[in-house]
Write an enzyme that holds these catalytic residues in place. Structure first.
Site, mmCIF file in Angstrom:
data_model
loop_
_atom_site.group_PDB
_atom_site.id
_atom_site.type_symbol
_atom_site.label_atom_id
_atom_site.label_comp_id
_atom_site.label_asym_id
_atom_site.label_seq_id
_atom_site.Cartn_x
_atom_site.Cartn_y
_atom_site.Cartn_z
ATOM 1 N N ARG A 146 58.997 -9.355 20.258
ATOM 2 C CA ARG A 146 58.780 -10.523 19.209
ATOM 3 C C ARG A 146 60.266 -11.118 18.957
ATOM 4 O O ARG A 146 60.333 -12.224 19.260
ATOM 5 C CB ARG A 146 58.205 -10.135 18.072
ATOM 6 C CG ARG A 146 57.630 -11.331 16.978
ATOM 7 C CD ARG A 146 58.821 -11.604 16.080
ATOM 8 N NE ARG A 146 59.293 -10.333 15.166
ATOM 9 C CZ ARG A 146 60.158 -10.444 14.506
ATOM 10 N NH1 ARG A 146 61.105 -11.690 14.419
ATOM 11 N NH2 ARG A 146 60.590 -9.645 13.701
ATOM 12 N N HIS A 170 65.492 -1.740 8.337
ATOM 13 C CA HIS A 170 65.570 -2.878 9.258
ATOM 14 C C HIS A 170 67.060 -3.360 9.428
ATOM 15 O O HIS A 170 67.578 -3.913 8.568
ATOM 16 C CB HIS A 170 64.613 -4.007 8.906
ATOM 17 C CG HIS A 170 64.706 -5.349 9.811
ATOM 18 N ND1 HIS A 170 63.658 -5.539 10.826
ATOM 19 C CD2 HIS A 170 65.600 -6.172 10.134
ATOM 20 C CE1 HIS A 170 63.854 -6.516 11.682
ATOM 21 N NE2 HIS A 170 65.295 -6.647 11.215
ATOM 22 N N CYS A 224 71.277 -13.391 15.760
ATOM 23 C CA CYS A 224 71.422 -13.763 14.543
ATOM 24 C C CYS A 224 71.200 -15.292 14.511
ATOM 25 O O CYS A 224 72.338 -15.804 14.686
ATOM 26 C CB CYS A 224 72.916 -13.093 14.216
ATOM 27 S SG CYS A 224 73.059 -13.508 12.369
ATOM 28 N N ASN A 271 69.125 -7.109 16.317
ATOM 29 C CA ASN A 271 68.980 -5.595 15.512
ATOM 30 C C ASN A 271 69.600 -4.365 16.362
ATOM 31 O O ASN A 271 69.953 -4.640 17.323
ATOM 32 C CB ASN A 271 67.407 -5.352 16.021
ATOM 33 C CG ASN A 271 66.475 -6.610 15.356
ATOM 34 O OD1 ASN A 271 66.886 -7.737 15.523
ATOM 35 N ND2 ASN A 271 65.712 -6.124 14.329
#
Lengths: 320, 320
Positions: free
Chosen positions: A16, A218, A251, A262
């Site tokens: 995703r 996260h 980002c 991430n």
């Protein structure tokens, strides 16, 4: 004193996150092959698509085709991301293939809420109340409160632990009003402001208020500290993490073009496994999936481990 | 329980490590300009060159010209690397510009010693005894024992803390025989095998045997865990680190083409400063130097922070 968990639960968000931010069109079949490869690695939960407006995020115009096309395996949970009622309706068509659950999604930074959603925190709480009600009306549980920018914000600067606690309390009030039963708080370092001591302080403050809530992190590797931050979280007993294979993603926030996205799933898995914390993941298969992701996007991904390879093969060779 | 230091001492090895491994010829003037830029950042110690055989390492054929060319600043210590008597003789010509001190350099892996030096541990100890004697004969102190592969080895697999202690004890015996006064043990994760618990165990074992010795960590980010490992070291009170700006350098060892090199200086500085540990370094100037290094080598360096930029400018903007 450390309170390491015995095992961790990883939510793989690479498909995703990764395919959302890539500039080039990525074929539906390639997305499906990465999801199917990830399904063989032992990951517990994989986010396979984003049900967003295709005019705003053309990279996910084929969300439905991807969900129809992948091959569900074992007892893996597959999820889809969405932000509003329209997205929920699209997700609900796949209740047989996706694990659908609702989230009260907030930000600890009022400035970020305005930049990201064009509304303030109070308006966002009202929107989240309607969002929760829409889920519950369909019999979908709302079990999670997510707090973005929980460790700092490009638009607001440092965020105090007390602000995170207040934001979660606002979310819990929405849950109470709607009858949602919250089981997980997810704290996001959306713009890469966290450092280990900040992880410790925020988690400490949240734990003091809600000692029994399951916490999830996260983390973004914007400034290279994601693995150290994950380590700090593990030491505090955090056992749920979001991550992306190879560090897929990036980002999209102001002033950081080219910044990393991430935390890499394979580096998180290596960290855990080397410390004796069970992930259920076959690291070599995961690295293979990461290399497939790198081939699909057509440029190097940020993961160092992807390029060095696991210690396993050296251990095996050394023992021969 | 943590035992964080109040300040750390960083040995910047970027110029030496970085320009050694790059394939393209890098001009002497460019090397000098990076060293001069690093001299403005607040770093304490900078390794400016390698006095190695130019036929083996053509990238450092201009070592003398670089040492003659840079502009020493403030009370920074500048060092040069060398491995044998010929290298020492070349370094000694620059006693006015370089801080020269000897090191007893060993490996915790017999297999790595053979691969790297084409001799066994016992022969290496004898060579190091001669090396120490050569220094002491010139009035140069020998104050450091370095242990490579202290956390694992591509050729030998995992390395136990007891093996590291034995290796250091062998080095201390050489020091005793030669009259060298050792003040620092440097533990190197040469091939990227360390994980935080392994850092804790090795440092714990070394501390138990030599409670008052200053420990230094030389970490590689081969598998993305270097910052987490530095954090584990800081928690154990380690206050000396080697690093390279931008993550300059790489991994010349078997089976890891394209793997990352040393821990990035700027990520180490950010980790420390965010935790309240003084580095003396201006992070924004260091990031500028890192971007200069990236321009010089002509390809992206592994540092994430280099690409995202520091939190400082966001903090300043948010306060405006």
């Amino acid at each position: 004193m450390t309170d390491l968990p015995t095992s961790v639960h990883i939510h793989e968000e690479g498909p995703r996150e990764g395919f959302q931010i890539e500039p080039g069109p990525i074929g539906t079949a390639e997305k499906i092959s990465l999801i199917d490869a990830l399904s063989q690695t032992g990951l517990h939960r994989i986010q396979v698509c984003s049900f967003v407006n295709p005019r705003l995020v053309p990279g996910w115009a084929d969300a439905e085709a991807v969900v129809e096309g992948f091959s569900p395996a074992g007892d893996i949970e597959y999820s889809g991301l969405y932000f509003n009622g329209n997205g929920l309706d699209r997700a609900l068509k796949f209740r047989d293939r996706l694990t659908i659950s609702g989230s009260i999604s907030l930000s600890a930074s009022e400035a970020f809420t305005r930049k990201n959603l064009n509304r303030g925190h109070a308006e966002n709480l009202a929107a989240m109340k309607r969002h929760a009600e829409a889920h519950l009306a369909h019999g979908i549980p709302v079990n999670r409160i997510g707090v973005m920018a929980a460790f700092g914000c490009n638009y607001q600067g440092d965020i105090t632990p007390a602000t995170v606690v207040d934001t979660l309390a606002d979310g819990m009030a929405v849950a109470d009003e709607t009858g949602a039963l919250i089981t997980v708080f997810s704290l996001a370092d959306t713009m890469g402001w966290a450092a280990p001591h900040r992880i410790e302080r925020v988690i400490g403050a949240v734990r003091e208020r809600w000692p029994d809530m399951t916490l999830s992190l996260h983390l973004h590797d914007t400034r290279g500290l994601a693995v150290a931050n994950a380590h700090a979280g593990l030491r505090m007993g955090v056992s749920r993490f979001d991550s992306t294979v190879g560090g897929l993603g990036g980002c999209p926030f102001a002033g950081q073009p080219g910044a990393a996205g991430n935390i890499c799933t394979e580096e998180l898995v290596m960290l855990c496994e080397e410390m004796g914390i069970e992930t259920g993941v076959d690291l070599d298969l995961l690295i293979e999936a990461g290399r497939m992701a790198e081939a699909i996007v057509g440029h190097p991904l940020p993961s160092e481990l992807l390029h060095a390879g696991s210690l396993g093969r050296f251990r095996r060779t050394a023992l021969d």
